[in-house]
Design a protein around this motif. Structure first.
Motif, PDB file in Angstrom:
ATOM      1  N   LEU A  95      40.512  42.310  39.534  1.00 19.33           N
ATOM      2  CA  LEU A  95      39.698  41.493  40.423  1.00 19.33           C
ATOM      3  C   LEU A  95      38.354  42.158  40.643  1.00 19.33           C
ATOM      4  O   LEU A  95      38.272  43.350  40.963  1.00 19.33           O
TER       5      LEU A  95
ATOM      6  N   TRP B 118      32.729  43.260  46.774  1.00 17.98           N
ATOM      7  CA  TRP B 118      33.382  42.145  47.457  1.00 17.98           C
ATOM      8  C   TRP B 118      34.328  42.733  48.496  1.00 17.98           C
ATOM      9  O   TRP B 118      34.655  43.924  48.467  1.00 17.98           O
TER      10      TRP B 118
ATOM     11  N   GLY C 121      37.940  42.281  50.854  1.00 12.40           N
ATOM     12  CA  GLY C 121      39.223  41.615  50.980  1.00 12.40           C
ATOM     13  C   GLY C 121      40.263  42.597  51.480  1.00 12.40           C
ATOM     14  O   GLY C 121      40.109  43.816  51.371  1.00 12.40           O
TER      15      GLY C 121
ATOM     16  N   PRO D 144      41.026  37.561  50.063  1.00 17.36           N
ATOM     17  CA  PRO D 144      39.571  37.734  49.926  1.00 17.36           C
ATOM     18  C   PRO D 144      38.845  37.330  51.201  1.00 17.36           C
ATOM     19  O   PRO D 144      39.181  36.325  51.826  1.00 17.36           O
ATOM     20  N   ARG D 145      37.879  38.130  51.583  1.00 11.59           N
ATOM     21  CA  ARG D 145      37.004  37.780  52.702  1.00 11.59           C
ATOM     22  C   ARG D 145      35.767  37.038  52.204  1.00 11.59           C
ATOM     23  O   ARG D 145      35.164  36.276  52.942  1.00 11.59           O
ATOM     24  N   ASP D 146      35.379  37.290  50.962  1.00 14.54           N
ATOM     25  CA  ASP D 146      34.261  36.570  50.371  1.00 14.54           C
ATOM     26  C   ASP D 146      34.739  35.219  49.865  1.00 14.54           C
ATOM     27  O   ASP D 146      35.940  34.982  49.708  1.00 14.54           O
TER      28      ASP D 146
ATOM     29  N   VAL E 118      36.226  35.349  44.373  1.00 10.84           N
ATOM     30  CA  VAL E 118      36.336  36.627  43.683  1.00 10.84           C
ATOM     31  C   VAL E 118      36.840  36.358  42.259  1.00 10.84           C
ATOM     32  O   VAL E 118      37.981  35.929  42.079  1.00 10.84           O
TER      33      VAL E 118
ATOM     34  N   SER F  36      40.057  32.433  45.824  1.00 10.97           N
ATOM     35  CA  SER F  36      39.348  31.969  47.020  1.00 10.97           C
ATOM     36  C   SER F  36      40.238  31.987  48.256  1.00 10.97           C
ATOM     37  O   SER F  36      39.774  31.702  49.352  1.00 10.97           O
TER      38      SER F  36
END
Length: 346
Positions: free
Chosen positions: A216, A228, A230, A312-314, A317, A329
């Motif tokens: 990832l 990124w 997460g 994921p926080r973004d 990814v 997502s």
């Protein structure tokens, strides 16, 4: 005497009328992700297969393997499948007789043996994924004989015939990692006279499977890793709480999956230990020896366990899973199915 089916996956452009089902059986089974590929690179050879020309060319290794199998007394059929439905037709030959509970189950005493001629790890994964979908019972109909740490029965063993001899080199494919035969004659001997080696399988809550590993992360146009964020949990261990700028996250099922700037992310992968190995790489600022410049080094956090969850926080990814591109997502969980799939080995 065995009946041997040599299965090759064809690309959708080769199929009469086109069409390739859900994409599992396509020549690599990829989807187009947003952004660039991960900056960290799989050191195993499960790269995305973008060479569609290979699928249009008759495979010499397939013909050679078929001839060797026939010379050894097997009845051989070669099949090129262009869709999931055509793969399923082949896999149905491995079914056991009808059960009283109505479940479709593999036949442990089958005289049919399957060889998958694979141009990439992604193609091998596509076949195993169809095996899982065929034989995994619904939770509401779970039979008593199914092991408590499994959601699928022992899947039928597979012979693997690599179609790309170069993948036994520096960028090793799964066949090379597992030490399986590569030459058609050796593959034929393993399928008819060799032993069976059972291996762990990763399932995930997105409905897919992982044989080797997932990576990832993403990179910019210059190949620099993009941060990124997460949350990454392995059983009870938290490798990132969601606030760290992650450069890469590797999830390995086999013998070590990826590197970041020549730094191995996974170091203790074992495809038959019942555990998944996970690594998270985060940047750590450090001063140079002269104390004048600040440079970035990588800290790698590792853990092993039965399951891993990535939240994921973004927004998106990108990832590679056995070389198949995708995009994360929302939360995704992988868990280990010990000894669920198997290969013929010499």
């Amino acid at each position: 005497m065995y009946d041997v089916v040599l299965l090759t996956l064809g690309s959708e452009r080769d199929a009469p009328g086109g069409g390739c089902g859900s994409g599992d059986a396509c020549c690599g089974g990829t989807s187009d992700p947003a952004g660039k590929p991960p900056a960290a690179q799989p050191d195993a050879g499960s790269q995305t297969n973008t060479g569609g020309e290979r699928c249009a060319t008759p495979r010499v290794p397939v013909l050679a393997c078929a001839d060797e199998l026939t010379a050894r007394g097997a009845r051989v059929e070669t099949v090129t499948a262009y869709s999931d439905a055509e793969v399923d037709e082949v896999l149905a030959r491995l079914d056991a007789p009808a059960r009283p509970d109505g479940l479709t189950w593999p036949d442990p005493d089958s005289k049919v043996r399957l060889v998958v001629a694979a141009a990439s790890d992604a193609q091998l994964r596509a076949v195993v994924r169809r095996l899982v979908r065929r034989y995994a019972p619904p939770p509401s109909r779970r039979p008593a004989e199914l092991a408590g740490n499994r959601t699928v029965p022992d899947l039928p063993p597979i012979g693997v015939l690599p179609l790309d001899p170069a993948r036994g080199g520096p960028h090793r494919d799964l066949v090379a990692q597992l030490g399986l035969p590569r030459e058609p004659a050796a593959v034929a001997a393993a399928v008819l006279d060799g032993g069976v080696r059972r291996l762990d399988l990763l399932r995930n809550d997105g409905g897919s499977v992982t044989l080797d590993g997932a990576l990832l992360g993403a990179a910019d146009d210059a190949g620099r890793p993009l941060h990124w964020r997460g949350r990454v949990e392995v059983d009870d261990a938290v490798l990132s709480d969601g606030t760290d700028p992650i450069l890469a996250c590797a999830i390995g099922n086999a013998g070590g999956y990826a590197t970041l700037d020549s730094l191995p992310l996974l170091t203790a992968g074992d495809p038959a230990d019942g555990l998944v190995e996970v690594a998270v790489a985060v940047p750590v600022p450090a001063r140079s020896t002269l104390g004048r410049k600040r440079k970035i080094r990588y800290e790698v956090r590792r853990a092993r366990g039965r399951a891993v969850a990535v939240i994921p926080r973004d927004e998106r990814v990108p990832f590679l899973d056995d070389g198949v591109e995708g995009e994360l997502s929302r939360k995704r969980s992988w868990w280990t199915e010990p000894g669920a799939w198997a290969v013929y080995q010499g």
